[in-house]
Write an enzyme that holds these catalytic residues in place. Structure first.
Site, PDB file in Angstrom:
ATOM      1  N   HIS A   4      28.855  51.492  61.954  1.00 48.23           N
ATOM      2  CA  HIS A   4      27.957  51.118  60.853  1.00 48.23           C
ATOM      3  C   HIS A   4      26.788  52.079  60.640  1.00 48.23           C
ATOM      4  CE1 HIS A   4      30.344  47.640  60.304  1.00 48.23           C
ATOM      5  NE2 HIS A   4      29.730  46.803  61.109  1.00 48.23           N
ATOM      6  N   HIS A  42      27.343  43.544  54.379  1.00 47.26           N
ATOM      7  CA  HIS A  42      27.803  42.875  55.596  1.00 47.26           C
ATOM      8  C   HIS A  42      27.386  41.403  55.624  1.00 47.26           C
ATOM      9  CE1 HIS A  42      29.079  42.619  59.768  1.00 47.26           C
ATOM     10  NE2 HIS A  42      29.492  43.875  59.719  1.00 47.26           N
ATOM     11  N   GLU A  99      34.338  42.605  54.284  1.00 46.25           N
ATOM     12  CA  GLU A  99      33.626  43.844  53.957  1.00 46.25           C
ATOM     13  C   GLU A  99      34.545  44.770  53.167  1.00 46.25           C
ATOM     14  OE1 GLU A  99      32.293  45.213  57.986  1.00 46.25           O
ATOM     15  OE2 GLU A  99      32.838  43.146  58.421  1.00 46.25           O
TER      16      GLU A  99
HETATM   17  C1  GAL Z   1      31.923  44.129  61.872  1.00 46.81           C
HETATM   18  C2  GAL Z   1      32.902  44.754  62.814  1.00 46.81           C
HETATM   19  C3  GAL Z   1      32.861  43.981  64.113  1.00 46.81           C
HETATM   20  C4  GAL Z   1      31.440  43.917  64.661  1.00 46.81           C
HETATM   21  C5  GAL Z   1      30.489  43.417  63.589  1.00 46.81           C
HETATM   22  C6  GAL Z   1      29.040  43.494  63.997  1.00 46.81           C
HETATM   23  O1  GAL Z   1      31.914  44.838  60.661  1.00 46.81           O
HETATM   24  O2  GAL Z   1      34.192  44.734  62.254  1.00 46.81           O
HETATM   25  O3  GAL Z   1      33.723  44.574  65.071  1.00 46.81           O
HETATM   26  O4  GAL Z   1      31.059  45.184  65.110  1.00 46.81           O
HETATM   27  O5  GAL Z   1      30.622  44.192  62.419  1.00 46.81           O
HETATM   28  O6  GAL Z   1      28.776  42.668  65.089  1.00 46.81           O
END
Ligand code: GAL
Length: 375
Positions: free
Chosen positions: A124, A200, A336
């Site tokens: 991210h 998110h 997402e």
């Molecule tokens: C999501 C991801 C998960 C986890 C989450 C944040 O986008 O797919 O594996 O990292 O974010 O806790």
């Protein structure tokens, strides 16, 4: 005549300006002020978005009886968002959302190294100055169709290890007479660089903080998905969902098959789906439909993106959120819209590289409705 047109335009502008609320939300630990904006539709949708991380903080929508609930996870203060309890709640995620294998990629013969913030990978957009953690400039607007806020941020060359100065804008808008939230992204760069932006938000259509989402029914417009290794990096293969627990081509209760995935690295659903859509089509295409039987709220997501990550909140840990509500394991889920994970290292996936002179564009719409009970 001239005067009367001028006056009505003026009055319209005044009416429109007051339609968007703007308030201080607090200060960051470094003393920066954070503002929060409120967008409303006449049908009851209320969205609140703050300048830290261009983050969706609240999203209220009515249920079958007209009662509104906030259907996304979040916190009441900037401090909450800065804490360890924040797992990217509602934020604009990037410069590159999802994972980049081992935090490395090579572009035009040069290797770039990014933060490893999700062992052994980059997640991210990084750890200190990813797009969810910075303060964006905001400019509200309204017109006869509805209202919105345009967030902009310039990420300097090399920020979080990414090449190029990236100018990003994210526009959140709500039409006047429909319970829809549209998010439009744009970016330009002065050096070739990967870009993959998403929001998110964690949804629970019964109201954030209610039980689990295991009883929500999900439909995904995807015949295929991208299987991963044990660190959630795609193997590069694109496989059919047929006969697997990730087949959501028909609306299916999330809890129905999740147990068969609990022992995997994903701990449940945490998969990128390849959306069915005509090649090169730039229009919004149907991606996902989520339904909660109790409230009869339905969320329909459409996007210009080729993929969607369905994450079933497996890492939620019972943290305390808005109004003291508890966000338990699998009490909310993310959908997402995105290009596929690790695309920068996967030659066969649609490219995420933005070059100087090009404009990155992406759009996702969240449409809420209430499904009448079948007689
Ligand atoms: C999501 C991801 C998960 C986890 C989450 C944040 O986008 O797919 O594996 O990292 O974010 O806790």
């Amino acid at each position: 005549m001239r005067y009367s047109i001028g006056l009505s335009t003026f009055l319209l502008a005044v009416v429109c300006t007051v339609a968007i609320g703007q308030e201080p939300f607090g200060k960051t630990k470094d003393g920066e002020s954070v503002e929060i904006y409120t967008l409303k539709s006449s049908k009851g949708l209320v969205a609140k978005i703050m300048t830290r991380g261009a983050t969706l903080v609240q999203l209220h929508v009515p249920d079958k009886d007209g009662n509104s609930a906030d259907v996304i996870n979040g916190f009441d203060s900037v401090t909450g968002y800065e804490s360890e309890d924040n797992q990217y709640f509602g934020c604009t995620t990037g410069r590159v959302c999802n994972r980049i294998a081992k935090g490395k990629f090579t572009l035009d013969g040069k290797e770039h190294t990014l933060a490893i913030n999700n062992e052994p990978n980059h997640l991210h957009g990084g750890s200190e100055r990813s797009l969810d953690k910075v303060i964006w400039k905001a400019r509200p607007f309204s017109n006869e169709r509805g209202s919105g806020v345009r967030f902009s941020y310039t990420s300097p060359d090399g920020e979080e290890g990414y090449p190029g100065k990236l100018d990003v804008t994210v526009v959140f808008s709500v039409p006047k007479d429909a319970n829809r939230l549209l998010i439009s992204y744009r970016a330009t760069t002065d050096k070739a660089t990967p870009v993959n932006l998403t929001n998110h938000a964690y949804f629970n259509l019964a109201g954030a903080g209610s039980d689990t989402v295991l009883d929500h029914a999900l439909r995904l417009n995807a015949d295929k998905y991208t299987p991963t290794d044990d660190t959630l990096i795609p193997t590069g293969k694109i496989e059919s969902v047929e006969g697997t627990p990730v087949d959501f081509r028909k609306a299916t209760r999330i809890g129905k098959r999740i147990d068969s995935l609990t022992e995997t690295a994903a701990l449940g659903y945490d998969h990128n789906f390849v959306l069915n859509k005509p090649e090169g089509d730039a229009k919004l295409n149907f991606a996902a439909s989520l339904f909660d039987r109790g409230s009869r709220r339905r969320l329909r997501i459409s996007t210009t993106e080729p993929g969607i990550q369905f994450y079933s909140g497996n890492f939620l840990k019972g943290q305390k959120g808005k109004d003291g509500k508890i966000y338990a394991h699998r009490a909310a889920l993310c959908l997402e819209t995105q290009h596929f994970p690790d695309s920068v290292n996967q030659q066969e996936f649609p490219s995420t590289i933005l070059k100087p002179g090009e404009t990155y564009r992406s759009m996702t719409q969240y449409a809420f409705s209430v499904q009448p009970v079948k007689k």
